[in-house]
Design an enzyme around this catalytic site. Structure first.
Site, PDB file in Angstrom:
ATOM      1  CG  ASN A 212      -0.181  -0.118   2.502  1.00 18.51           C
ATOM      2  OD1 ASN A 212       0.586   0.763   2.850  1.00 18.51           O
ATOM      3  ND2 ASN A 212      -0.352  -1.231   3.221  1.00 18.51           N
ATOM      4  CG  ASP A 308      -6.213  -6.934  13.786  1.00 16.41           C
ATOM      5  OD1 ASP A 308      -5.395  -6.313  14.493  1.00 16.41           O
ATOM      6  OD2 ASP A 308      -7.200  -6.401  13.259  1.00 16.41           O
TER       7      ASP A 308
HETATM    8  O1  PMT Z   1       2.729   6.106   6.609  1.00 17.52           O
HETATM    9  P1  PMT Z   1       2.106   7.417   6.152  1.00 17.52           P
HETATM   10  O2  PMT Z   1       2.318   7.658   4.670  1.00 17.52           O
HETATM   11  O3  PMT Z   1       2.556   8.596   6.982  1.00 17.52           O
HETATM   12  O4  PMT Z   1       0.526   7.296   6.330  1.00 17.52           O
HETATM   13  C1  PMT Z   1       0.004   7.208   7.605  1.00 17.52           C
HETATM   14  C2  PMT Z   1      -1.138   6.166   7.684  1.00 17.52           C
HETATM   15  C3  PMT Z   1      -2.310   6.624   6.834  1.00 17.52           C
HETATM   16  C4  PMT Z   1      -0.650   4.790   7.194  1.00 17.52           C
HETATM   17  C5  PMT Z   1      -1.509   6.073   9.203  1.00 17.52           C
HETATM   18  O5  PMT Z   1      -1.903   7.321   9.666  1.00 17.52           O
HETATM   19  C6  PMT Z   1      -2.630   5.058   9.427  1.00 17.52           C
HETATM   20  O6  PMT Z   1      -3.814   5.330   9.304  1.00 17.52           O
HETATM   21  N1  PMT Z   1      -2.220   3.801   9.767  1.00 17.52           N
HETATM   22  C7  PMT Z   1      -3.145   2.655   9.913  1.00 17.52           C
HETATM   23  C8  PMT Z   1      -3.360   2.022   8.579  1.00 17.52           C
HETATM   24  C9  PMT Z   1      -4.265   0.808   8.653  1.00 17.52           C
HETATM   25  O7  PMT Z   1      -3.841  -0.263   8.368  1.00 17.52           O
HETATM   26  O8  PMT Z   1      -5.488   1.038   9.114  1.00 17.52           O
HETATM   27  P2  PMT Z   1      -6.653  -0.066   9.250  1.00 17.52           P
HETATM   28  O9  PMT Z   1      -7.859   0.749   9.521  1.00 17.52           O
HETATM   29  O10 PMT Z   1      -6.676  -0.975   8.096  1.00 17.52           O
HETATM   30  O11 PMT Z   1      -6.232  -0.906  10.513  1.00 17.52           O
HETATM   31  C10 PMT Z   1      -6.709  -0.634  11.823  1.00 17.52           C
HETATM   32  C11 PMT Z   1      -5.607  -0.861  12.836  1.00 17.52           C
HETATM   33  O12 PMT Z   1      -5.275  -2.248  12.887  1.00 17.52           O
HETATM   34  C12 PMT Z   1      -4.314  -0.136  12.554  1.00 17.52           C
HETATM   35  O13 PMT Z   1      -3.811   0.324  13.782  1.00 17.52           O
HETATM   36  C13 PMT Z   1      -3.417  -1.204  11.961  1.00 17.52           C
HETATM   37  O14 PMT Z   1      -2.049  -0.953  12.232  1.00 17.52           O
HETATM   38  C14 PMT Z   1      -3.898  -2.456  12.671  1.00 17.52           C
HETATM   39  N2  PMT Z   1      -3.767  -3.711  11.905  1.00 17.52           N
HETATM   40  C15 PMT Z   1      -4.415  -3.880  10.738  1.00 17.52           C
HETATM   41  C16 PMT Z   1      -4.319  -5.092  10.064  1.00 17.52           C
HETATM   42  C17 PMT Z   1      -3.523  -6.113  10.614  1.00 17.52           C
HETATM   43  N3  PMT Z   1      -3.380  -7.279  10.012  1.00 17.52           N
HETATM   44  N4  PMT Z   1      -2.871  -5.916  11.755  1.00 17.52           N
HETATM   45  C18 PMT Z   1      -2.978  -4.739  12.416  1.00 17.52           C
HETATM   46  O15 PMT Z   1      -2.370  -4.560  13.476  1.00 17.52           O
END
Ligand code: PMT
Length: 420
Positions: A212, A308
């Site tokens: 991504n 996750d």
């Molecule tokens: O890196 P940059 O270019 O500065 O951009 C910043 C960002 C947009 C990446 C950052 O601000 C952000 O939003 N990060 C989280 C991205 C994400 O994966 O979001 P999500 O809504 O899909 O996931 C929710 C949470 O679960 C997140 O804390 C993620 O780290 C976590 N997760 C998700 C999937 C997974 N398999 N394991 C996880 O721990």
């Protein structure tokens, strides 16, 4: 001159009907010495022990007394007082006052202010030892502690009525020290923070991967801000083109599975986990050993779910204070709140990404961000600004919520030991 550790802080001091009301004078003096602005609310009962004039002179502001005072409501009524305060301290708190607070009564100005306020509430009880030990009082204490109210004392020793036992108001020095502790926000000294940042890469074959647009900028800014706040920082980073911030321990990973393994290895050292990485939700089921050859017009990729990592940390290392991120293209609040609940975490910072994020140029790889932060029972908005600035604000908020969380855990333990 003592260090002004409460400068810019506004303390609303509630004084209730107890013989210890006179000791509130020393509390005010110490709070002001520490730099706090103090306003006093007295209950009817308190005025039987000390005159409002004493506290007016010491606090430098008129004392607030009546709930239904037209003039006061126009100038600074219960809602304004609730908004004004950074913390509410009730010292001394009588048994009657604990009942009023535990049952959400709004019969006194002080109780109405507490109901209308969402700032931390600290209570220094003062009453006769039998009143303190009474099951009704203990039940009120349990209810309030469960809601996050901070109890300071009581102390034990000789009481005004001649009894000896637990129930005396604790000394004003201790009270002010605890209030000061509440504001050691921004301070993570002595703590370890583990932060993930950047994207993950899920290999398809030796030359291709699924990934991504995360650049790591947000996560690296958090690592830097946490160092500034005094924490020891471990950064588990996906592949990014950023320099490691000074004093940060960096562990490089590629895939979500690598990130999971690195987090598992480091997490026991950390009190706080911030999951900023954009972890791939899925990985290819079969990773081809050789480069996939261009033959068919259409091919199908089979994907399977990755762990996750954030939910795993909360489930397996429950004591860790977990902060997630939510990257959404729409309906930010609903999706973020759902993640807060599903992953059972303490806090989530939500940002818009993609074409909906017009002010932050898509957020990924941008130097700008804006965040809506949610936790159980609260939320705040960190307005549009650089990722560096927002990371500092977020870290200060994490430090504040973390210290309240620790107090709640302590309270729960105290309630458990009271029961035993
Ligand atoms: O890196 P940059 O270019 O500065 O951009 C910043 C960002 C947009 C990446 C950052 O601000 C952000 O939003 N990060 C989280 C991205 C994400 O994966 O979001 P999500 O809504 O899909 O996931 C929710 C949470 O679960 C997140 O804390 C993620 O780290 C976590 N997760 C998700 C999937 C997974 N398999 N394991 C996880 O721990």
């Amino acid at each position: 001159m003592p260090m002004q550790r409460l400068s810019n802080k506004r303390v609303l001091l509630g004084v209730t009907g107890s013989i210890a009301a006179y000791k509130a004078a020393d509390v005010i003096r110490r709070l002001r010495e520490a730099g706090a602005e103090v306003r006093v609310v007295m209950t009817e009962g308190a005025k039987a022990f000390v005159t409002p004039l004493t506290f007016q002179a010491l606090s430098g502001s008129p004392v607030h007394e009546n709930l239904l005072d037209k003039e006061a409501e126009a100038a600074m009524g219960h809602i304004e007082l609730a908004r004004w305060a950074d913390v509410i301290l009730i010292a001394p708190a009588s048994a009657n006052s604990l009942t009023g607070l535990a049952h959400g009564r709004a019969d006194e100005l002080l109780h109405a202010v507490c109901l209308a306020s969402d700032v931390p509430l600290a209570i220094a009880p003062a009453m006769n030892k039998h009143m303190w030990a009474d099951p009704a009082t203990q039940e009120n204490v349990r209810l309030l502690a469960q809601r996050g109210v901070i109890f300071i004392g009581p102390d034990s020793g000789e009481q005004a009525c001649g009894d000896v036992g637990e129930g005396r108001m604790i000394d004003s020095e201790t009270i002010v020290a605890r209030i000061t502790e509440l504001f050691s926000v921004g301070s993570l000294s002595g703590l370890t923070l583990l932060v993930t940042a950047g994207p993950t890469r899920e290999a398809l074959d030796p030359v291709r991967y699924l990934s991504n647009h995360s650049s790591g900028k947000m996560g690296y800014a958090i690592a830097e801000a946490a160092i500034e706040a005094g924490a020891k920082v471990i950064l588990v980073s996906g592949p990014v083109a950023l320099e490691t911030p000074d004093r940060v321990t960096r562990i490089n990973v590629e895939s979500a599975a690598d990130m999971e393994a690195a987090v598992k290895e480091q997490i026991t050292a950390a009190e706080i986990f911030v999951s900023t990485a954009a972890v791939a939700d899925y990985r290819p089921v079969n990773v081809q050993q050789e480069k996939i050859k261009k033959k068919e017009n259409r091919i199908t990729l089979e994907l399977e779910k990755n762990t996750d990592i954030l939910a795993m940390v909360k489930a397996d290392y429950a004591k860790t204070f977990c902060v997630g991120f939510a990257a959404e293209t729409q309906d930010l609040e609903n999706y973020a709140r759902a993640k807060l609940k599903q992953k059972n975490i303490e806090m989530i910072a939500a940002n818009l990404v993609g074409s909906a994020a017009t002010k932050t140029s898509g957020t990924f790889n941008s130097d700008l961000n804006e965040l809506n932060v949610y936790w159980q029972g609260g939320e705040t908005k960190l307005e549009l600004g650089s990722k560096t600035k927002l990371a500092r604000q977020l870290v200060a908020l994490i430090a504040q919520r973390f210290s309240l969380h620790e107090i709640n855990v302590q309270n729960e333990n105290n309630v458990i030991s009271l029961k035993q």
